[in-house]
Design a protein around this motif. Sequence first.
Motif, PDB file in Angstrom:
ATOM      1  N   GLY A   1      -0.193  12.891   7.078  1.00  0.00           N
ATOM      2  CA  GLY A   1       0.055  11.508   6.708  1.00  0.00           C
ATOM      3  C   GLY A   1       1.016  10.788   7.629  1.00  0.00           C
ATOM      4  O   GLY A   1       1.152   9.565   7.560  1.00  0.00           O
TER       5      GLY A   1
ATOM      6  N   VAL B   1       3.287  11.214   2.708  1.00  0.00           N
ATOM      7  CA  VAL B   1       3.613  11.984   3.910  1.00  0.00           C
ATOM      8  C   VAL B   1       4.111  13.348   3.451  1.00  0.00           C
ATOM      9  O   VAL B   1       4.993  13.441   2.599  1.00  0.00           O
TER      10      VAL B   1
ATOM     11  N   GLU C   1       0.215   2.310  10.665  1.00  0.00           N
ATOM     12  CA  GLU C   1       0.447   1.132   9.816  1.00  0.00           C
ATOM     13  C   GLU C   1       1.722   0.396  10.230  1.00  0.00           C
ATOM     14  O   GLU C   1       1.769  -0.828  10.225  1.00  0.00           O
TER      15      GLU C   1
ATOM     16  N   GLU D   1      -0.891   8.395  10.100  1.00  0.00           N
ATOM     17  CA  GLU D   1      -1.344   7.198   9.381  1.00  0.00           C
ATOM     18  C   GLU D   1      -0.187   6.229   9.149  1.00  0.00           C
ATOM     19  O   GLU D   1      -0.313   5.015   9.346  1.00  0.00           O
ATOM     20  N   LEU D   2       0.970   6.772   8.761  1.00  0.00           N
ATOM     21  CA  LEU D   2       2.161   5.944   8.540  1.00  0.00           C
ATOM     22  C   LEU D   2       2.569   5.226   9.824  1.00  0.00           C
ATOM     23  O   LEU D   2       2.821   4.020   9.819  1.00  0.00           O
TER      24      LEU D   2
ATOM     25  N   VAL E   1       1.407   5.383   1.068  1.00  0.00           N
ATOM     26  CA  VAL E   1       1.022   6.471   1.956  1.00  0.00           C
ATOM     27  C   VAL E   1       1.831   7.697   1.537  1.00  0.00           C
ATOM     28  O   VAL E   1       3.039   7.594   1.287  1.00  0.00           O
TER      29      VAL E   1
ATOM     30  N   LYS F   1       0.861  -1.188   0.000  1.00  0.00           N
ATOM     31  CA  LYS F   1       0.000   0.000   0.000  1.00  0.00           C
ATOM     32  C   LYS F   1       0.889   1.226   0.000  1.00  0.00           C
ATOM     33  O   LYS F   1       2.057   1.154   0.381  1.00  0.00           O
TER      34      LYS F   1
END
Length: 104
Positions: free
Chosen positions: A17, A8, A24, A20-21, A6, A4
């Motif tokens: 971002g 940033v 994950e 979110e990173l 992402v 996936k």
Amino acid sequence: MTQKAVIVRTGPEGHDGLEELNIELERGWTVAEVCAMGGADTSAAAPTHAALVILERRDPDRATPAAAVAALEEIGDESEEVVEQVIEEAEEVVEDNGADPFEN
């Protein structure tokens, strides 16, 4: 392997971002590749930087701390049910005080 992406971005107003990173990464994803991105310019006076981060998970069924906790909770629930069943069945089998095994 599952991957996936992402994006940033960082600049004078903060990060976008990054949370979110980090989430994950805590879930067991690993960074496969990072690429700088163009076009991150905004109306801000200071420069803004962006990066495309490719995450991958080689084995999606790999145990994570959260999965391990969930599995232990499930085992705990199942073992409680087994104990309750054994107690119920033992109460059904015992008909007297058990002092004399030959008396009914």
